[in-house]
Design a protein around this motif. Structure first.
Motif, PDB file in Angstrom:
ATOM      1  N   SER A 233       9.125   7.040   1.181  1.00  0.00           N
ATOM      2  CA  SER A 233       7.878   7.638   1.660  1.00  0.00           C
ATOM      3  C   SER A 233       6.658   6.883   1.159  1.00  0.00           C
ATOM      4  CB  SER A 233       7.787   9.103   1.224  1.00  0.00           C
ATOM      5  OG  SER A 233       7.734   9.200  -0.183  1.00  0.00           O
ATOM      6  N   ARG A 234       5.574   6.964   1.892  1.00  0.00           N
ATOM      7  CA  ARG A 234       4.275   6.397   1.552  1.00  0.00           C
ATOM      8  C   ARG A 234       4.245   4.867   1.582  1.00  0.00           C
ATOM      9  NH1 ARG A 234       1.075  10.247  -1.539  1.00  0.00           N
ATOM     10  NH2 ARG A 234       0.047   8.494  -2.556  1.00  0.00           N
ATOM     11  N   MET A 235       5.190   4.237   2.259  1.00  0.00           N
ATOM     12  CA  MET A 235       5.226   2.776   2.310  1.00  0.00           C
ATOM     13  C   MET A 235       5.510   2.272   3.724  1.00  0.00           C
ATOM     14  SD  MET A 235       7.146   1.792  -1.273  1.00  0.00           S
ATOM     15  CE  MET A 235       6.796   0.045  -1.091  1.00  0.00           C
ATOM     16  N   SER A 236       5.048   2.994   4.728  1.00  0.00           N
ATOM     17  CA  SER A 236       5.411   2.672   6.109  1.00  0.00           C
ATOM     18  C   SER A 236       4.963   1.272   6.522  1.00  0.00           C
ATOM     19  CB  SER A 236       4.825   3.711   7.063  1.00  0.00           C
ATOM     20  OG  SER A 236       3.418   3.810   6.909  1.00  0.00           O
TER      21      SER A 236
ATOM     22  N   THR B  43       0.846  -1.179   0.000  1.00  0.00           N
ATOM     23  CA  THR B  43       0.000   0.000   0.000  1.00  0.00           C
ATOM     24  C   THR B  43       0.885   1.234   0.000  1.00  0.00           C
ATOM     25  OG1 THR B  43      -1.716   1.218   1.203  1.00  0.00           O
ATOM     26  CG2 THR B  43      -0.191  -0.069   2.531  1.00  0.00           C
ATOM     27  N   ARG B  44       0.532   2.210  -0.808  1.00  0.00           N
ATOM     28  CA  ARG B  44       1.344   3.428  -0.909  1.00  0.00           C
ATOM     29  C   ARG B  44       0.584   4.631  -0.358  1.00  0.00           C
ATOM     30  NH1 ARG B  44       2.939   0.315  -5.350  1.00  0.00           N
ATOM     31  NH2 ARG B  44       5.205   0.031  -5.482  1.00  0.00           N
ATOM     32  N   THR B  45      -0.076   4.421   0.748  1.00  0.00           N
ATOM     33  CA  THR B  45      -0.834   5.476   1.406  1.00  0.00           C
ATOM     34  C   THR B  45       0.072   6.250   2.353  1.00  0.00           C
ATOM     35  OG1 THR B  45      -2.788   4.066   1.334  1.00  0.00           O
ATOM     36  CG2 THR B  45      -2.856   5.937   2.837  1.00  0.00           C
ATOM     37  N   PRO B  46       0.011   7.573   2.364  1.00  0.00           N
ATOM     38  CA  PRO B  46       0.805   8.343   3.331  1.00  0.00           C
ATOM     39  C   PRO B  46       0.536   7.882   4.759  1.00  0.00           C
ATOM     40  CG  PRO B  46      -0.150   9.811   1.706  1.00  0.00           C
ATOM     41  CD  PRO B  46      -0.762   8.455   1.467  1.00  0.00           C
ATOM     42  N   PHE B  47       1.553   7.908   5.578  1.00  0.00           N
ATOM     43  CA  PHE B  47       1.450   7.390   6.941  1.00  0.00           C
ATOM     44  C   PHE B  47       0.272   7.984   7.703  1.00  0.00           C
ATOM     45  CE2 PHE B  47       2.608   8.070  11.452  1.00  0.00           C
ATOM     46  CZ  PHE B  47       2.568   6.743  11.870  1.00  0.00           C
TER      47      PHE B  47
ATOM     48  N   GLU C  60      -2.465   8.972   6.697  1.00  0.00           N
ATOM     49  CA  GLU C  60      -3.763   8.606   6.130  1.00  0.00           C
ATOM     50  C   GLU C  60      -4.003   7.099   6.128  1.00  0.00           C
ATOM     51  OE1 GLU C  60      -4.014  10.329   2.244  1.00  0.00           O
ATOM     52  OE2 GLU C  60      -3.208  12.254   2.932  1.00  0.00           O
ATOM     53  N   LEU C  61      -3.037   6.331   6.584  1.00  0.00           N
ATOM     54  CA  LEU C  61      -3.136   4.878   6.522  1.00  0.00           C
ATOM     55  C   LEU C  61      -4.248   4.363   7.435  1.00  0.00           C
ATOM     56  CD1 LEU C  61      -1.545   2.433   5.240  1.00  0.00           C
ATOM     57  CD2 LEU C  61      -0.401   2.237   7.447  1.00  0.00           C
TER      58      LEU C  61
END
Length: 253
Positions: free
Chosen positions: A152-155, A96-100, A102-103
């Motif tokens: 970024s975006r992969m936490s 998932t490539r959602t910003p942290f 917004e996850l």
């Protein structure tokens, strides 16, 4: 060298496309019987099976979702179709490539369920089977350079892969007395279906990412097969707890 896996039986999850499929086809070419899984891509799975059948080797597949599949049911079908498993390749992946900030909880839970929980219990079942048979075995966990190189975006993905890499070391320590080896293969930037939105749909972004790699190119799935064959074969019989990084030198930076 041919036949390096002759007489071996491998279970490879997530093997209808990308790195998993490349590994499955390479194992077949080296003489292994294979049982593979796919989430939805039945055509891709059948293509691997057809290659094995042409070489007169046993092969079968199962459609499954690693988030909800019963590990016991998977191993029972694999045993019934090709026999006891000697090699386990844990390759399911959810990205998932959602910003942290917004996850969602659902995204986080699915990422860990697929990328960590399933390999954990598949490894446990495989190890118990090997111990019951009084035979060793080889486990290969497909992690990623994302386990130690932040993007970024992969936490959630990166956290799951970092945990999988440590699971390798923990299991290698506990399972070594039984002759069960556990190693990690960590690919770098590789053109697969999981990042097709970049290499296919955003070529400028892809070119910029490749410029960060010392060898000046992204990987392709077949770049991973030599290391996978090594880890699966008896040639690596004194190798456990290792992490083979295949990334064109990207992690050197």
């Amino acid at each position: 060298m041919e036949g390096r896996l002759k007489g071996k039986r491998a279970l490879i999850t997530g093997a209808s496309a990308g790195i998993g499929r490349a590994i499955a086809e390479a194992f077949v070419a080296q003489g292994a019987d294979v049982f593979i899984t796919a989430r939805t891509d039945e055509a891709g799975a059948r293509a691997v099976i057809e290659i094995a059948e042409r070489l007169e080797q046993r092969a079968s597949f199962m459609l499954m979702d690693a988030e909800s599949c019963s590990v016991n049911a998977l191993f029972e079908k694999a045993h019934a179709d090709i026999g006891p498993i000697d090699i386990l390749v844990n390759n399911p992946a959810f990205i998932t490539r959602t910003p942290f900030l917004e996850l969602s909880g659902d995204e986080y839970e699915r990422t860990l369920a697929v990328n960590l929980r399933f390999p954990f219990f598949a490894t446990q079942r495989f190890a118990k089977d090997c111990i019951a048979r009084k035979q060793g075995g080889s486990i290969i966990n497909i992690s990623s350079v994302s386990a130690f190189k932040a993007v970024s975006r992969m936490s959630a993905y990166q956290a799951s892969k970092a945990a999988l890499s440590m699971l390798t070391r923990s299991c290698a320590l506990e399972l070594a007395p039984y002759g069960i080896r556990v190693n990690t293969l960590s690919p770098g930037l590789t053109a697969t279906n999981g990042n097709a939105n970049q290499w296919r749909d955003a070529p400028e972004l892809w070119q910029n990412r490749k410029k960060e790699i010392p060898m000046q190119r992204a990987g392709i799935p077949s770049d991973m097969t030599g290391a996978a064959i090594l880890l699966a074969s008896d040639e690596s019989s004194w190798m456990t707890g290792a992490d083979l990084v295949i990334d064109g030198g990207h992690s050197c930076i």
